[in-house]
Design a protein around this motif. Sequence first.
Motif, PDB file in Angstrom:
ATOM      1  N   UNK A  15      37.107  33.822  56.778  1.00 23.98           N
ATOM      2  CA  UNK A  15      38.088  33.753  57.135  1.00 23.98           C
ATOM      3  C   UNK A  15      38.167  32.811  58.721  1.00 23.98           C
ATOM      4  N   UNK A  16      39.552  32.598  58.933  1.00 25.71           N
ATOM      5  CA  UNK A  16      39.132  31.695  59.787  1.00 25.71           C
ATOM      6  C   UNK A  16      39.812  32.310  61.029  1.00 25.71           C
ATOM      7  N   UNK A  17      39.453  31.623  62.279  1.00 25.77           N
ATOM      8  CA  UNK A  17      40.233  32.210  63.451  1.00 25.77           C
ATOM      9  C   UNK A  17      39.983  33.707  64.064  1.00 25.77           C
ATOM     10  N   UNK A  18      40.577  33.999  65.351  1.00 22.56           N
ATOM     11  CA  UNK A  18      40.093  35.355  65.719  1.00 22.56           C
ATOM     12  C   UNK A  18      41.161  36.481  66.335  1.00 22.56           C
ATOM     13  N   UNK A  19      41.000  37.502  66.598  1.00 26.13           N
ATOM     14  CA  UNK A  19      42.083  38.185  66.919  1.00 26.13           C
ATOM     15  C   UNK A  19      43.315  38.383  66.192  1.00 26.13           C
ATOM     16  N   UNK A  20      44.458  38.003  66.515  1.00 17.08           N
ATOM     17  CA  UNK A  20      45.602  38.023  66.318  1.00 17.08           C
ATOM     18  C   UNK A  20      45.414  36.104  65.193  1.00 17.08           C
ATOM     19  N   UNK A  21      45.041  35.962  65.446  1.00 16.84           N
ATOM     20  CA  UNK A  21      45.307  34.378  65.113  1.00 16.84           C
ATOM     21  C   UNK A  21      43.898  34.688  63.519  1.00 16.84           C
ATOM     22  N   UNK A  22      43.454  35.407  63.537  1.00 14.21           N
ATOM     23  CA  UNK A  22      42.989  35.673  62.049  1.00 14.21           C
ATOM     24  C   UNK A  22      43.355  35.290  60.432  1.00 14.21           C
ATOM     25  N   UNK A  23      42.906  34.430  60.144  1.00 11.23           N
ATOM     26  CA  UNK A  23      43.460  33.987  58.521  1.00 11.23           C
ATOM     27  C   UNK A  23      41.974  34.517  57.589  1.00 11.23           C
ATOM     28  N   UNK A  24      42.954  36.079  56.721  1.00 14.47           N
ATOM     29  CA  UNK A  24      41.688  35.845  55.425  1.00 14.47           C
ATOM     30  C   UNK A  24      41.803  34.872  54.608  1.00 14.47           C
ATOM     31  N   UNK A  25      41.161  33.954  54.540  1.00 11.03           N
ATOM     32  CA  UNK A  25      41.549  32.560  53.543  1.00 11.03           C
ATOM     33  C   UNK A  25      41.134  33.516  51.672  1.00 11.03           C
ATOM     34  N   UNK A  26      39.639  34.525  52.078  1.00  8.82           N
ATOM     35  CA  UNK A  26      39.174  34.108  50.306  1.00  8.82           C
ATOM     36  C   UNK A  26      39.273  36.482  51.232  1.00  8.82           C
ATOM     37  N   UNK A  27      39.604  37.116  50.304  1.00  9.92           N
ATOM     38  CA  UNK A  27      38.873  38.091  49.963  1.00  9.92           C
ATOM     39  C   UNK A  27      38.880  38.991  48.500  1.00  9.92           C
ATOM     40  N   UNK A  28      37.518  38.792  48.694  1.00  8.58           N
ATOM     41  CA  UNK A  28      36.724  39.129  48.124  1.00  8.58           C
ATOM     42  C   UNK A  28      36.741  39.353  46.338  1.00  8.58           C
ATOM     43  N   UNK A  29      37.062  37.950  46.354  1.00 10.00           N
ATOM     44  CA  UNK A  29      36.968  37.093  45.236  1.00 10.00           C
ATOM     45  C   UNK A  29      35.787  37.084  44.295  1.00 10.00           C
ATOM     46  N   UNK A  30      35.798  36.990  42.895  1.00  6.61           N
ATOM     47  CA  UNK A  30      35.371  37.333  42.320  1.00  6.61           C
ATOM     48  C   UNK A  30      35.815  36.678  40.479  1.00  6.61           C
ATOM     49  N   UNK A  31      34.435  35.269  40.719  1.00  5.58           N
ATOM     50  CA  UNK A  31      35.659  34.232  39.235  1.00  5.58           C
ATOM     51  C   UNK A  31      33.844  34.316  38.295  1.00  5.58           C
ATOM     52  N   UNK A  32      34.095  33.595  37.645  1.00  6.26           N
ATOM     53  CA  UNK A  32      33.121  32.816  36.731  1.00  6.26           C
ATOM     54  C   UNK A  32      33.338  32.244  35.490  1.00  6.26           C
ATOM     55  N   UNK A  33      32.818  31.111  35.905  1.00  3.82           N
ATOM     56  CA  UNK A  33      33.221  29.788  35.093  1.00  3.82           C
ATOM     57  C   UNK A  33      32.271  29.701  34.141  1.00  3.82           C
ATOM     58  N   UNK A  34      32.935  28.937  33.032  1.00  2.00           N
ATOM     59  CA  UNK A  34      31.085  28.565  32.423  1.00  2.00           C
ATOM     60  C   UNK A  34      32.150  27.145  31.863  1.00  2.00           C
ATOM     61  N   UNK A  35      29.977  26.942  31.498  1.00  2.00           N
ATOM     62  CA  UNK A  35      30.136  25.626  31.183  1.00  2.00           C
ATOM     63  C   UNK A  35      30.824  25.309  28.990  1.00  2.00           C
ATOM     64  N   UNK A  36      31.465  24.367  28.794  1.00  2.00           N
ATOM     65  CA  UNK A  36      32.130  24.344  27.773  1.00  2.00           C
ATOM     66  C   UNK A  36      33.229  24.794  28.082  1.00  2.00           C
ATOM     67  N   UNK A  37      33.956  24.741  28.995  1.00  2.00           N
ATOM     68  CA  UNK A  37      35.756  25.144  28.991  1.00  2.00           C
ATOM     69  C   UNK A  37      36.295  24.400  30.694  1.00  2.00           C
TER      70      UNK A  37
END
Length: 232
Positions: A15-37
């Motif tokens: 997240x960026x900012x604080x208080x009322x200006x806080x912006x959540x850019x990523x929220x509990x993200x899960x990614x699994x990227x594989x070699x060869x794809x």
Amino acid sequence: MPLETGLHATGLSRSYGAGAARVSALDDVNVHLHTGRLAAIVGPSGSGKSTLLNVLGGMDTPDAGHAALNGIAFTGMGSRKLTEFRRNHVGFVFQFYNLLPQLTALENVELARRLPSHHGVDVQTSAQLLDRVGLGDRADHFPQQLSGGQMQRVSIARALAKRPALLLCDEPTGALDSASGVEVMTLLIDIAREGLAVVAVVTHDPTIRDVADHVVEMRDGRVVADSHPPVS
């Protein structure tokens, strides 16, 4: 954590900012990227794609979560170690090439090739890398003498110069015409399927989504779909 090939991230939040200006850019993200794809990370503007790319490439640190590349956990590293991680393991391709205008295509690639490789061995020469991206006959040309598609292919050769384990591409076709975009995407698909690196593309381009082996769709900082179309 046991050694795993590929890029594996769980619970990433930023997240960026604080208080009322806080912006959540990523929220509990899960990614699994594989070699060869070839993985395409897609979604509307503001969905968190660029923040995810920055975190996965070690350019930004998440507030929470864990990420590892080929078993190397990097999200908990200090700034010096993270800089070494990026230099030794990650290649970047940007929308606007970022080539040095005073250097030829060959010299731009050679500059990157002088950085240490995480493999600890010499890799292809700069001339061979330019041949690899179809620009062996443009080695002595300066960026202003090349088309947009040719400049992007030089930037890909530059990213490959240190033989990265992770190749991250931020809108690599965004500044190109459709024909040049197809050439660049064909090259990235070939690189991914050689199985030497994890290749991930952040994009708005629907044609990339259509040809990708793995599609991660984001919205409002979350992964809303994760699919693996069959490899053609």
